[in-house]
Design a protein around this motif. Structure first.
Motif, PDB file in Angstrom:
ATOM      1  N   CYS A  15       3.419  -2.693  16.582  1.00  0.00           N
ATOM      2  CA  CYS A  15       2.760  -1.743  15.688  1.00  0.00           C
ATOM      3  C   CYS A  15       3.152  -0.309  16.051  1.00  0.00           C
ATOM      4  O   CYS A  15       3.932  -0.067  16.965  1.00  0.00           O
ATOM      5  CB  CYS A  15       1.249  -1.929  15.727  1.00  0.00           C
ATOM      6  SG  CYS A  15       0.456  -1.360  17.248  1.00  0.00           S
ATOM      7  N   ASN A  16       2.582   0.643  15.302  1.00  0.00           N
ATOM      8  CA  ASN A  16       2.962   2.044  15.450  1.00  0.00           C
ATOM      9  C   ASN A  16       2.233   2.762  16.575  1.00  0.00           C
ATOM     10  O   ASN A  16       2.525   3.922  16.858  1.00  0.00           O
ATOM     11  CB  ASN A  16       2.710   2.800  14.138  1.00  0.00           C
ATOM     12  CG  ASN A  16       1.276   2.716  13.666  1.00  0.00           C
ATOM     13  OD1 ASN A  16       0.823   1.638  13.283  1.00  0.00           O
ATOM     14  ND2 ASN A  16       0.557   3.829  13.677  1.00  0.00           N
ATOM     15  N   CYS A  34      -2.508   2.031  10.320  1.00  0.00           N
ATOM     16  CA  CYS A  34      -1.783   1.007  11.076  1.00  0.00           C
ATOM     17  C   CYS A  34      -0.609   0.487  10.266  1.00  0.00           C
ATOM     18  O   CYS A  34      -0.751   0.167   9.084  1.00  0.00           O
ATOM     19  CB  CYS A  34      -2.722  -0.143  11.430  1.00  0.00           C
ATOM     20  SG  CYS A  34      -1.904  -1.498  12.313  1.00  0.00           S
ATOM     21  N   SER A  35       0.553   0.396  10.908  1.00  0.00           N
ATOM     22  CA  SER A  35       1.732  -0.275  10.358  1.00  0.00           C
ATOM     23  C   SER A  35       2.143  -1.325  11.382  1.00  0.00           C
ATOM     24  O   SER A  35       2.567  -0.968  12.488  1.00  0.00           O
ATOM     25  CB  SER A  35       2.886   0.711  10.137  1.00  0.00           C
ATOM     26  OG  SER A  35       2.496   1.756   9.269  1.00  0.00           O
ATOM     27  N   SER A  37       3.789  -5.459  12.239  1.00  0.00           N
ATOM     28  CA  SER A  37       4.394  -6.741  11.893  1.00  0.00           C
ATOM     29  C   SER A  37       3.939  -7.768  12.921  1.00  0.00           C
ATOM     30  O   SER A  37       3.980  -7.508  14.128  1.00  0.00           O
ATOM     31  CB  SER A  37       5.918  -6.640  11.857  1.00  0.00           C
ATOM     32  OG  SER A  37       6.434  -6.120  13.067  1.00  0.00           O
ATOM     33  N   ARG A  62      -0.435  -2.990   6.365  1.00  0.00           N
ATOM     34  CA  ARG A  62      -0.660  -1.551   6.267  1.00  0.00           C
ATOM     35  C   ARG A  62      -2.141  -1.328   6.010  1.00  0.00           C
ATOM     36  O   ARG A  62      -2.726  -1.972   5.147  1.00  0.00           O
ATOM     37  CB  ARG A  62       0.143  -0.933   5.109  1.00  0.00           C
ATOM     38  CG  ARG A  62       1.630  -0.894   5.321  1.00  0.00           C
ATOM     39  CD  ARG A  62       2.059  -0.022   6.498  1.00  0.00           C
ATOM     40  NE  ARG A  62       1.639   1.367   6.378  1.00  0.00           N
ATOM     41  CZ  ARG A  62       2.393   2.331   5.870  1.00  0.00           C
ATOM     42  NH1 ARG A  62       3.599   2.054   5.421  1.00  0.00           N
ATOM     43  NH2 ARG A  62       1.944   3.567   5.825  1.00  0.00           N
ATOM     44  N   TRP A  75      -6.983  -3.334   4.146  1.00  0.00           N
ATOM     45  CA  TRP A  75      -5.632  -3.734   4.521  1.00  0.00           C
ATOM     46  C   TRP A  75      -4.892  -4.191   3.269  1.00  0.00           C
ATOM     47  O   TRP A  75      -5.454  -4.875   2.414  1.00  0.00           O
ATOM     48  CB  TRP A  75      -5.623  -4.910   5.481  1.00  0.00           C
ATOM     49  CG  TRP A  75      -6.421  -4.793   6.729  1.00  0.00           C
ATOM     50  CD1 TRP A  75      -7.166  -3.728   7.176  1.00  0.00           C
ATOM     51  CD2 TRP A  75      -6.586  -5.822   7.710  1.00  0.00           C
ATOM     52  NE1 TRP A  75      -7.781  -4.034   8.361  1.00  0.00           N
ATOM     53  CE2 TRP A  75      -7.434  -5.301   8.720  1.00  0.00           C
ATOM     54  CE3 TRP A  75      -6.098  -7.112   7.840  1.00  0.00           C
ATOM     55  CZ2 TRP A  75      -7.802  -6.058   9.839  1.00  0.00           C
ATOM     56  CZ3 TRP A  75      -6.462  -7.866   8.948  1.00  0.00           C
ATOM     57  CH2 TRP A  75      -7.298  -7.336   9.943  1.00  0.00           C
ATOM     58  N   GLU A 183       6.466   0.645   0.296  1.00  0.00           N
ATOM     59  CA  GLU A 183       5.226   0.663   1.076  1.00  0.00           C
ATOM     60  C   GLU A 183       5.410   0.065   2.459  1.00  0.00           C
ATOM     61  O   GLU A 183       4.844   0.554   3.437  1.00  0.00           O
ATOM     62  CB  GLU A 183       4.125  -0.103   0.332  1.00  0.00           C
ATOM     63  CG  GLU A 183       2.794  -0.107   1.067  1.00  0.00           C
ATOM     64  CD  GLU A 183       1.701  -0.840   0.306  1.00  0.00           C
ATOM     65  OE1 GLU A 183       0.554  -0.853   0.798  1.00  0.00           O
ATOM     66  OE2 GLU A 183       1.987  -1.391  -0.783  1.00  0.00           O
ATOM     67  N   TYR A 184       6.210  -0.985   2.540  1.00  0.00           N
ATOM     68  CA  TYR A 184       6.395  -1.694   3.798  1.00  0.00           C
ATOM     69  C   TYR A 184       7.801  -1.433   4.335  1.00  0.00           C
ATOM     70  O   TYR A 184       8.658  -2.321   4.345  1.00  0.00           O
ATOM     71  CB  TYR A 184       6.170  -3.192   3.596  1.00  0.00           C
ATOM     72  CG  TYR A 184       4.799  -3.552   3.083  1.00  0.00           C
ATOM     73  CD1 TYR A 184       3.730  -3.734   3.949  1.00  0.00           C
ATOM     74  CD2 TYR A 184       4.571  -3.703   1.715  1.00  0.00           C
ATOM     75  CE1 TYR A 184       2.472  -4.060   3.477  1.00  0.00           C
ATOM     76  CE2 TYR A 184       3.315  -4.030   1.231  1.00  0.00           C
ATOM     77  CZ  TYR A 184       2.264  -4.209   2.120  1.00  0.00           C
ATOM     78  OH  TYR A 184       1.026  -4.524   1.643  1.00  0.00           O
ATOM     79  N   TRP A 186       9.298   0.700   7.761  1.00  0.00           N
ATOM     80  CA  TRP A 186       9.014   1.569   8.907  1.00  0.00           C
ATOM     81  C   TRP A 186       9.880   1.198  10.106  1.00  0.00           C
ATOM     82  O   TRP A 186      10.466   0.124  10.179  1.00  0.00           O
ATOM     83  CB  TRP A 186       7.535   1.485   9.288  1.00  0.00           C
ATOM     84  CG  TRP A 186       6.991   0.129   9.640  1.00  0.00           C
ATOM     85  CD1 TRP A 186       7.172  -0.574  10.796  1.00  0.00           C
ATOM     86  CD2 TRP A 186       6.135  -0.681   8.817  1.00  0.00           C
ATOM     87  NE1 TRP A 186       6.489  -1.759  10.751  1.00  0.00           N
ATOM     88  CE2 TRP A 186       5.832  -1.857   9.560  1.00  0.00           C
ATOM     89  CE3 TRP A 186       5.570  -0.524   7.544  1.00  0.00           C
ATOM     90  CZ2 TRP A 186       5.019  -2.870   9.061  1.00  0.00           C
ATOM     91  CZ3 TRP A 186       4.747  -1.527   7.055  1.00  0.00           C
ATOM     92  CH2 TRP A 186       4.477  -2.686   7.802  1.00  0.00           C
TER      93      TRP A 186
END
Length: 203
Positions: A15-16, A34-35, A37, A62, A75, A183-184, A186
């Protein structure tokens, strides 16, 4: 009516947040949103009579601004199902991970998920101890390493909701990119990761 399900295998998330992600302690993420996977390799799994062993899944998440697990935090998610799954297996994985079959995913869907979509892709999921490498088509690339403390032992994090023991290892991503749509998309490389064995069920 949803079937009983059980899953066991390997899990990794990136995550970020800087090490370590504050959502565990009900604090807002570093960037306010939050971003993340999340990826699972299912070593052994069943949904009713459907065998899910050997398959993989991933979730892209996200969130809106706020504490990830706080009531009312929204979310948006993408579930990516292993393209090796047949129709029954894909339906089972969708029921489980989109929360229609209860368990922790049901609780998360009921409390947080506003919008969800599903895609399929090939997976490459490799683990060597606490080193993980995951490729999901041309969408997700994640490489993480376990992070040790002053005594050189890889750290643990608890309570983590995505395994029955509520304990996973601490880690750091060396690569963590997502490219799905506007949107997804990053790159959160060099940030937080949690990893380890997982075991989940809805009963």
């Amino acid at each position: 009516m949803a079937e009983n399900w059980t899953l066991r295998g390997d899990y990794v998330e990136a995550c970020n947040c800087d090490v370590a992600c504050q959502c565990i302690w009900m604090e807002p993420p570093d960037d306010g949103v939050c971003s993340a996977s999340l990826a699972w390799h299912i070593e052994e799994g069943r949904y009713g009579d459907t065998d899910l062993s050997g398959l993989n899944t991933a979730l892209l998440i996200r969130t809106e601004e706020g504490v990830m697990f706080a009531p009312g935090t929204v979310w948006n998610v993408v579930l990516i199902v292993d393209e090796a799954a047949d129709d029954d297996q894909r339906a089972a994985l969708e029921d489980i991970y989109l929360g229609r079959a209860g368990g922790i995913f049901g609780a998360a869907a009921d409390a947080h998920v506003e919008r969800a979509e599903v895609a399929a892709a090939p997976f490459s999921f490799r683990r060597d101890g606490t080193d993980f490498s995951v490729e999901v088509g041309d969408v997700v690339s994640v490489e993480v390493v376990g992070k040790g403390g002053f005594n050189d032992e890889v750290g643990t994090i608890s309570p983590h909701p995505l395994t029955a023991s509520q304990e996973l290892h601490t880690g750091k991503s060396t690569l963590a990119t997502v490219s799905y749509d506007d949107e997804y998309t990053w790159d959160v490389s060099e940030n937080n990761a949690y990893l380890g064995d997982f075991e989940l069920a809805n009963a």
